[in-house]
Write an enzyme that holds these catalytic residues in place. Structure first.
Site, PDB file in Angstrom:
ATOM      1  N   SER A   1     -19.019  57.137  36.865  1.00 24.72           N
ATOM      2  CA  SER A   1     -17.861  58.025  36.727  1.00 24.72           C
ATOM      3  C   SER A   1     -17.690  58.925  37.958  1.00 24.72           C
ATOM      4  CB  SER A   1     -18.004  58.873  35.459  1.00 24.72           C
ATOM      5  OG  SER A   1     -16.781  59.437  35.084  1.00 24.72           O
ATOM      6  N   PRO A   2     -17.665  58.322  39.181  1.00 27.33           N
ATOM      7  CA  PRO A   2     -17.642  59.146  40.389  1.00 27.33           C
ATOM      8  C   PRO A   2     -16.356  59.932  40.629  1.00 27.33           C
ATOM      9  CG  PRO A   2     -17.390  56.825  40.946  1.00 27.33           C
ATOM     10  CD  PRO A   2     -17.695  56.882  39.488  1.00 27.33           C
ATOM     11  N   LEU A   3     -15.282  59.587  39.910  1.00 26.64           N
ATOM     12  CA  LEU A   3     -14.047  60.374  40.070  1.00 26.64           C
ATOM     13  C   LEU A   3     -13.971  61.495  39.028  1.00 26.64           C
ATOM     14  CD1 LEU A   3     -11.470  57.527  40.831  1.00 26.64           C
ATOM     15  CD2 LEU A   3     -12.841  58.881  42.432  1.00 26.64           C
TER      16      LEU A   3
ATOM     17  N   TYR B   1     -22.284  45.882  27.755  1.00 30.00           N
ATOM     18  CA  TYR B   1     -20.866  45.916  28.127  1.00 30.00           C
ATOM     19  C   TYR B   1     -20.078  44.818  27.404  1.00 30.00           C
ATOM     20  CZ  TYR B   1     -22.026  49.196  31.912  1.00 30.00           C
ATOM     21  OH  TYR B   1     -22.455  50.288  32.646  1.00 30.00           O
TER      22      TYR B   1
ATOM     23  N   VAL C   1     -11.021  64.211  36.954  1.00 27.92           N
ATOM     24  CA  VAL C   1      -9.830  64.631  37.713  1.00 27.92           C
ATOM     25  C   VAL C   1      -8.570  63.914  37.236  1.00 27.92           C
ATOM     26  CG1 VAL C   1      -8.772  64.732  40.006  1.00 27.92           C
ATOM     27  CG2 VAL C   1     -11.192  65.271  39.734  1.00 27.92           C
ATOM     28  N   PHE C   2      -8.667  62.595  36.985  1.00 26.19           N
ATOM     29  CA  PHE C   2      -7.485  61.846  36.553  1.00 26.19           C
ATOM     30  C   PHE C   2      -7.456  61.632  35.040  1.00 26.19           C
ATOM     31  CE2 PHE C   2      -8.476  60.438  40.910  1.00 26.19           C
ATOM     32  CZ  PHE C   2      -7.328  60.892  41.542  1.00 26.19           C
TER      33      PHE C   2
END
Length: 290
Positions: A203-205, A49, A208-209
């Site tokens: 990336s649990p969302l 990272y 969608v956005f």
């Protein structure tokens, strides 16, 4: 040393450094404090990272914060060898020799300014990985108290089984969300439940956005109506959908926004009704269940 339990929502640090918000030491301390105030005690790292810099930035902030090490859990990953000025790599590749795994963990410990990792994950599977060689490193790291637990990331059931011929896997961090739900259909989550491997998900969302497409629009519409029903925001509905799965998935949320962090654990309080769960999945799939 016993494994400490991880928080139900995990703070992903990938965007805390130069790959995202580029937080300075003070901002990182504020983010850590914000997490702890909201029952998020687990921090997810990887050596790569921020082009191999974010762990050290976090470590400096952690040391200055005077947060008690026993109050938090640190996860890191190794194995991806990136093209970087800090490495003599000529091509991106994976390395899982025992000596490299041990060296990489020691670098992470130095950077994070800690004596041990609560969990080490192999970041991605390699066609050349040798289960015996990996087990040799993991056994040594556990014996020396440098890691408490061991797992993998982005591994298929068969790849996990290969490693488990020599050493136990406790966790597998995979991609999973309302828009990326293959793991619950292809046997991955069933396999983890069968083998006693706890899933984490990055990336649990989902998208969608991120993507403006028909799927996102369908999911958003349904999630907005559920958000009104459960009196929470849309992102909390998407996390609650994941948390309802019986495999006990731990979402890794990669926000560096303190106001969003304060909201995340509300997902743990949402008891999503069965039909609402299926309604959301059906909207994402674009078709009723078979």
């Amino acid at each position: 040393m016993k494994t400490k339990s991880f928080s139900k929502i995990i703070a992903g640090t990938m965007t805390w450094g130069v790959w995202g918000k580029n937080c300075d030491t003070k901002q990182m301390i504020e983010l850590m404090q914000s997490c702890l105030e909201n029952d998020i005690t687990t921090f997810d790292h990887a050596d790569i990272y921020g082009d191999y810099t974010t762990e050290a930035g976090f470590g400096k902030a952690f040391a200055e914060s005077k947060i008690d090490r026993d109050k938090i859990q640190l996860i890191s990953k190794c194995g991806i060898q990136m093209l970087s000025e800090t490495r003599k790599n000529t091509v991106k590749h994976y390395e899982y020799s025992a000596s490299y795994i041990i060296w990489s963990v020691e670098q992470s410990l130095k950077n994070l300014q800690t004596e041990y990792l609560d969990l080490l994950l192999l970041h991605r599977p390699s066609p050349l990985m040798n289960a015996g060689e990996i087990a040799k490193a993991i056994d040594k790291l556990k014996q020396d108290g440098k890691i408490i637990d061991f797992g993998v990331s982005n591994f298929t059931p068969l790849q996990s089984d290969l490693i488990e011929t020599k050493t136990k896997i406790a966790y597998n961090q995979i991609e999973f969300s309302i828009t990326h739900f293959e793991a619950m259909l292809d046997g991955s989550l069933n396999h983890m439940q069968t083998r006693g491997i706890q899933p984490m998900c990055w990336s649990p969302l989902g998208s969608v956005f991120k993507k403006d497409n028909e799927q996102s629009s369908r999911v958003k519409k349904m999630a907005e109506s559920l958000a009104l029903k459960y009196e929470v925001s849309v992102d909390i509905i998407l996390l609650a959908w994941i948390l309802k799965h019986p495999a006990g998935i731990l979402p890794v949320c990669g926000t560096a926004d303190p106001s969003r962090i304060a909201n995340l654990t509300k997902a743990c309080q949402v008891e999503m009704e069965l039909q609402d769960w299926f309604a959301l999945w059906s909207e994402s799939a674009g078709t009723p269940v078979p």
